[in-house]
Write a protein that holds these residues in place. Structure first.
Motif, PDB file in Angstrom:
ATOM      1  N   ASN A  27       0.742  -1.254  -0.165  1.00  0.00           N
ATOM      2  CA  ASN A  27       0.018  -0.016   0.157  1.00  0.00           C
ATOM      3  C   ASN A  27       0.851   1.510  -0.105  1.00  0.00           C
ATOM      4  O   ASN A  27       0.411   1.895  -0.487  1.00  0.00           O
ATOM      5  CB  ASN A  27      -0.865   0.405   0.647  1.00  0.00           C
ATOM      6  N   ARG A  47      -7.819  -5.415   3.619  1.00  0.00           N
ATOM      7  CA  ARG A  47      -9.514  -4.695   2.892  1.00  0.00           C
ATOM      8  C   ARG A  47     -10.253  -5.613   4.282  1.00  0.00           C
ATOM      9  O   ARG A  47     -11.419  -4.473   3.919  1.00  0.00           O
ATOM     10  CB  ARG A  47      -9.301  -4.982   2.191  1.00  0.00           C
ATOM     11  N   ASN A 108      -8.894  -2.656  10.749  1.00  0.00           N
ATOM     12  CA  ASN A 108      -8.387  -2.986   9.296  1.00  0.00           C
ATOM     13  C   ASN A 108      -6.677  -3.141  10.099  1.00  0.00           C
ATOM     14  O   ASN A 108      -5.915  -2.749  10.514  1.00  0.00           O
ATOM     15  CB  ASN A 108      -7.571  -2.594   8.255  1.00  0.00           C
ATOM     16  N   SER A 140       0.383   6.451   1.717  1.00  0.00           N
ATOM     17  CA  SER A 140      -0.594   5.110   1.137  1.00  0.00           C
ATOM     18  C   SER A 140      -1.913   5.275   1.767  1.00  0.00           C
ATOM     19  O   SER A 140      -2.243   6.757   2.049  1.00  0.00           O
ATOM     20  CB  SER A 140      -0.319   4.212   2.128  1.00  0.00           C
ATOM     21  N   ASP A 141      -2.793   4.684   1.114  1.00  0.00           N
ATOM     22  CA  ASP A 141      -4.021   4.620   1.081  1.00  0.00           C
ATOM     23  C   ASP A 141      -4.756   3.958   2.925  1.00  0.00           C
ATOM     24  O   ASP A 141      -6.192   4.553   3.052  1.00  0.00           O
ATOM     25  CB  ASP A 141      -4.932   4.022   0.462  1.00  0.00           C
ATOM     26  N   ILE A 142      -3.726   3.997   3.736  1.00  0.00           N
ATOM     27  CA  ILE A 142      -3.960   3.422   4.735  1.00  0.00           C
ATOM     28  C   ILE A 142      -4.151   4.831   5.536  1.00  0.00           C
ATOM     29  O   ILE A 142      -3.704   5.299   5.718  1.00  0.00           O
ATOM     30  CB  ILE A 142      -2.967   2.869   5.367  1.00  0.00           C
ATOM     31  N   LYS A 227      -1.492   9.037  -1.744  1.00  0.00           N
ATOM     32  CA  LYS A 227      -2.429   7.886  -2.499  1.00  0.00           C
ATOM     33  C   LYS A 227      -3.772   8.961  -1.451  1.00  0.00           C
ATOM     34  O   LYS A 227      -3.750   9.430  -0.185  1.00  0.00           O
ATOM     35  CB  LYS A 227      -2.217   6.590  -2.771  1.00  0.00           C
ATOM     36  N   LYS A 229      -7.074   7.911   1.094  1.00  0.00           N
ATOM     37  CA  LYS A 229      -7.432   7.136   1.838  1.00  0.00           C
ATOM     38  C   LYS A 229      -7.978   6.798   1.464  1.00  0.00           C
ATOM     39  O   LYS A 229      -9.549   6.927   1.291  1.00  0.00           O
ATOM     40  CB  LYS A 229      -6.629   8.786   3.119  1.00  0.00           C
ATOM     41  N   PHE A 230      -7.929   5.525   1.997  1.00  0.00           N
ATOM     42  CA  PHE A 230      -9.099   4.358   1.842  1.00  0.00           C
ATOM     43  C   PHE A 230     -10.604   5.067   3.171  1.00  0.00           C
ATOM     44  O   PHE A 230      -9.935   4.487   3.992  1.00  0.00           O
ATOM     45  CB  PHE A 230      -8.575   2.885   2.760  1.00  0.00           C
ATOM     46  N   ASP A 231     -11.761   4.473   2.626  1.00  0.00           N
ATOM     47  CA  ASP A 231     -12.471   5.203   3.281  1.00  0.00           C
ATOM     48  C   ASP A 231     -13.281   3.782   4.139  1.00  0.00           C
ATOM     49  O   ASP A 231     -14.236   2.836   3.719  1.00  0.00           O
ATOM     50  CB  ASP A 231     -13.536   5.087   2.174  1.00  0.00           C
ATOM     51  N   TYR A 232     -13.288   4.010   4.975  1.00  0.00           N
ATOM     52  CA  TYR A 232     -13.426   2.183   5.835  1.00  0.00           C
ATOM     53  C   TYR A 232     -14.605   2.885   6.805  1.00  0.00           C
ATOM     54  O   TYR A 232     -15.445   3.672   6.698  1.00  0.00           O
ATOM     55  CB  TYR A 232     -12.372   2.133   6.832  1.00  0.00           C
TER      56      TYR A 232
END
Length: 699
Positions: A27, A47, A108, A140-142, A227, A229-232
């Motif tokens: 990531n 994920r 995650n 990262s997208d974290i 990147k 960010k991941f939409d958790y």
């Protein structure tokens, strides 16, 4: 591939960043190179969240590769296996500043791995790894609210130095690792030679100025290369459920908090939780499996909010103490009868037994890591945290990261007061057994170990004590707590451990759960810790004021002798024959150094002195006029050969055996006889001529 060069805005610190060249499936990744030290750091996120998981699983790994220093691993397997103690400590340092910056509710699994590819003797790889972890996560997208920066600060000749080399660190009074964001400090770890609070605070703030510069550099990279960010998924508790749970349990939970006994408090909270779970299971049997986690979370919030409210608003701690008050203290020495030294220290419901074992040079600890030379430790501290110490049951396993970290902190705290090897040539192992824990067991282990070292007769320069400070911050309300107990640590915002003598700080460790603290909070915490430390030292010195004058009768006796380096081989003998003969005869352990320093370890003084005298006899130059008591080893027609010790032989001519005429040598001496002789001649070939007659009275 993108490359960036960092040049510090405040110091001469510099490094190079490479992105997009390797590890393309991670990531986030980066390679940071500082001179010839190079570390690859990757960040990877799962994920999917595991079903039923209610915590954030973050793992940081620091991989030492011996090819980084041009070495092949030892042993039969010839490959890296379980990480060294130093690798574990470095992994902990990677984890601690970044963990508070992940958003609440993010579950995650995240793994950050730093792989050390190359190491020089100038740039510390652990700092490169810490900065790499921050940058890899930020790119990262974290979800991660970074970046952070990290530096080591040394203190050499009154000057602060950023990221000192191994050579510089040998002359430094401080080894401080500090990490933080541009706005605030997140983590501190230090060992020091009795630095004052002002000097320590100055070092932290000096390091933070460099951290700000690093963070600004990282932000410029993230702006173009980061990147999205991941939409958790964010879980929300239903207001109706919250109202129902609080109506049944809130006041009862609040009432149960008002006690200074950890077990009574925990039993009370557990009973309330059990009754609440039973009520909701009976009322909603179909929905209960889905809402149980929320019910538990609501009750945990009640406890957390009430404890924090009491401390910040009412200025009342759960056990009724004042903000700067220490729990009741007790100290005892000589608790365990057959060991070399022991100390039992208790602070409130936290109790630690520390035990000292003394050994010889053969007992030193060898550490195989990424250093120029093999690290040899003649003092090491180990910390054990058995499950019974918190009333729990679980399998006993090898020491975990926490135990290794706490042991190292205690080791650092006591190292500056230990005697030099030339003064006290013992290997010292200290083991701290946590017998009961309600917060600050690592600092109690420092206090217990001070007691044990003095009980063992180790001539430490000064006693050392440790204290853990806490922080509760709600808006503008801030409370700094002295001697935090378990509940205050668990629900608080800071764990700030300070150890030292009456004259200065020897070790420091700080972890933050919020987004950093400022200089004012640290200054106040250090001042309160200094006051508490002096109070604890009074209790320690009441139990034992100075180290015992004599070692335990069960401890080995060690003595040293320095000889001409050219004569070390004479002591060893051909194939080790001479030294093994001394060991077999005396039972002593003998360790030789190429510089002529010889250490003798014996279980009693008498055998040690015998071994020492035998060594001195070997290296002593034989001179005309010396008198020896030797042993007849061979008989010839013309005389007898006598061993005078140290592998040396001389001959008594038949004419020198007695004043009267001797027809046969056997008439006067036989093989194995002890005979007193005098050296009367050493010829040009080094042959020694002896006389028995010269020591006999004339007829």
């Amino acid at each position: 591939m993108k490359e960036f060069d960092y040049r510090s805005q405040v110091t001469d610190n510099a490094f190079h960043v490479t992105l997009g060249k390797v590890a393309e499936q991670a990531n986030g990744e980066c390679i940071i190179r500082a001179k010839d030290t190079m570390v690859l750091t990757t960040a990877v996120m799962n994920r999917n969240v595991r079903e039923g998981q209610d915590f954030f699983p973050l793992t940081c790994e620091y991989q030492e590769k011996l090819y980084a220093v041009g070495r092949i691993p030892g042993g039969y397997v010839k490959r890296e296996g379980r990480g060294s103690m130093e690798a574990t400590l470095n992994a902990r340092q990677m984890d601690r500043p970044i963990r508070p910056l992940f958003p609440e509710g993010f579950m995650n699994e995240v793994q950050v791995i730093a792989t050390v590819l190359s190491v020089d003797e100038v740039e510390p790889p652990e700092i490169v790894a810490m900065n790499g972890a921050s940058l890899a996560l930020s790119l990262s997208d974290i979800p991660f609210d970074g970046p952070t920066g990290a530096v080591i600060v040394g203190y050499i000749d009154g000057q602060y130095v950023i990221n000192p080399s191994e050579e510089q660190m040998l002359h430094s009074d401080l080894h401080l690792t500090v990490a933080g964001t541009e706005e605030a400090i997140m983590m501190v770890e230090a060992g020091a030679n009795e630095l004052s609070e002002d000097e320590m605070l100055g070092a932290i703030l000096f390091g933070h100025e460099e951290i700000k510069s690093i963070c600004r550099f990282f932000k410029e990279i993230i702006k173009t290369e980061g990147k999205e960010k991941f939409d958790y998924p964010k879980h929300e508790i239903e207001p109706q459920l919250r109202e129902r749970v609080e109506r049944f349990s809130k006041q009862r939970l609040i009432d149960s908090l008002r006690t200074d006994n950890k077990m009574i408090r925990e039993d009370g909270i557990s009973e309330i939780k059990k009754e609440t779970f039973e009520l909701f299971e009976a009322a909603d049997p179909d929905d209960y499996p889905q809402i149980r986690g929320d019910v538990d979370a609501i009750m945990e919030e009640t406890v957390r909010d009430e404890v924090r409210r009491l401390i910040t608003e009412d200025k009342v701690r759960p056990d009724g103490r004042a903000m700067d008050e220490i729990r009741p203290l007790s100290a005892e020495v000589g608790f365990v009868p057959r060991v070399h030294g022991s100390g039992l220290f208790k602070r409130g419901q936290t109790q630690v037994l520390s035990v000292v074992t003394l050994g010889g040079p053969q007992d030193v600890l060898y550490i195989d890591g990424l250093h120029r030379d093999e690290v040899v430790k003649s003092y090491f501290h180990q910390y054990n945290f058995p499950p019974f110490s918190v009333g729990d049951t679980k399998p006993l396993r090898s020491p975990g990261r926490r135990e290794i970290g706490h042991g190292f902190l205690a080791e650092r705290a006591l190292l500056p007061v230990l005697p030099d090897l030339s003064e006290f040539p013992y290997t010292i192992r200290v083991v701290s057994e946590v017998l009961s824990s309600n917060g600050s067991s690592s600092q109690a282990s420092i206090c217990g170990s001070t007691l044990a070292l003095m009980d063992a007769g180790v001539p430490i320069k000064k006693p050392v004590a440790g204290i853990a400070m806490g922080l509760i911050k709600e808006g503008e309300n801030t409370s700094i707590l002295t001697d935090i107990q378990g509940l205050e640590d668990h629900l608080g915002d800071m764990d700030f451990k300070v150890a030292g003598t009456a004259d200065g700080i020897t070790a420091l460790q700080m972890d933050i759960k919020i987004k950093g603290i400022d200089a004012q909070i640290m200054e106040t915490a250090l001042a309160q810790a200094h006051k508490a430390r002096k109070q604890i030292l009074e209790v320690i010195t009441e139990a034992i004021a100075t180290p015992r004058a004599e070692l335990s009768p069960y401890a080995p006796r060690i003595m040293a002798v320095d000889i001409d380096p050219e004569k070390v081989r004479d002591v060893i003998g051909k194939g080790g024959k001479t030294i093994n003969g001394i060991i077999n005869e005396t039972g002593a352990q003998i360790d030789t150094e190429d510089d002529g320093h010889i250490t003798i370890t014996a279980m009693d003084g008498e055998s040690g002195e015998r071994a020492k005298q035998m060594i001195l006899d070997i290296v002593r130059d034989v001179e005309v006029g010396d008198v020896y008591e030797g042993t007849v080893v061979r008989i010839m027609k013309f005389g007898a050969f006598v061993s005078i010790g140290g592998g040396k032989e001389g001959m008594i001519h038949i004419s020198k055996l007695a004043h009267e005429r001797v027809e046969n040598v056997e008439d006067v001496v036989e093989i194995g006889d002890k005979v007193k002789v005098k050296v009367i001649e050493i010829d040009d070939k080094g042959r020694i001529n002896l006389s028995r007659k010269a020591l006999l009275p004339r007829p």
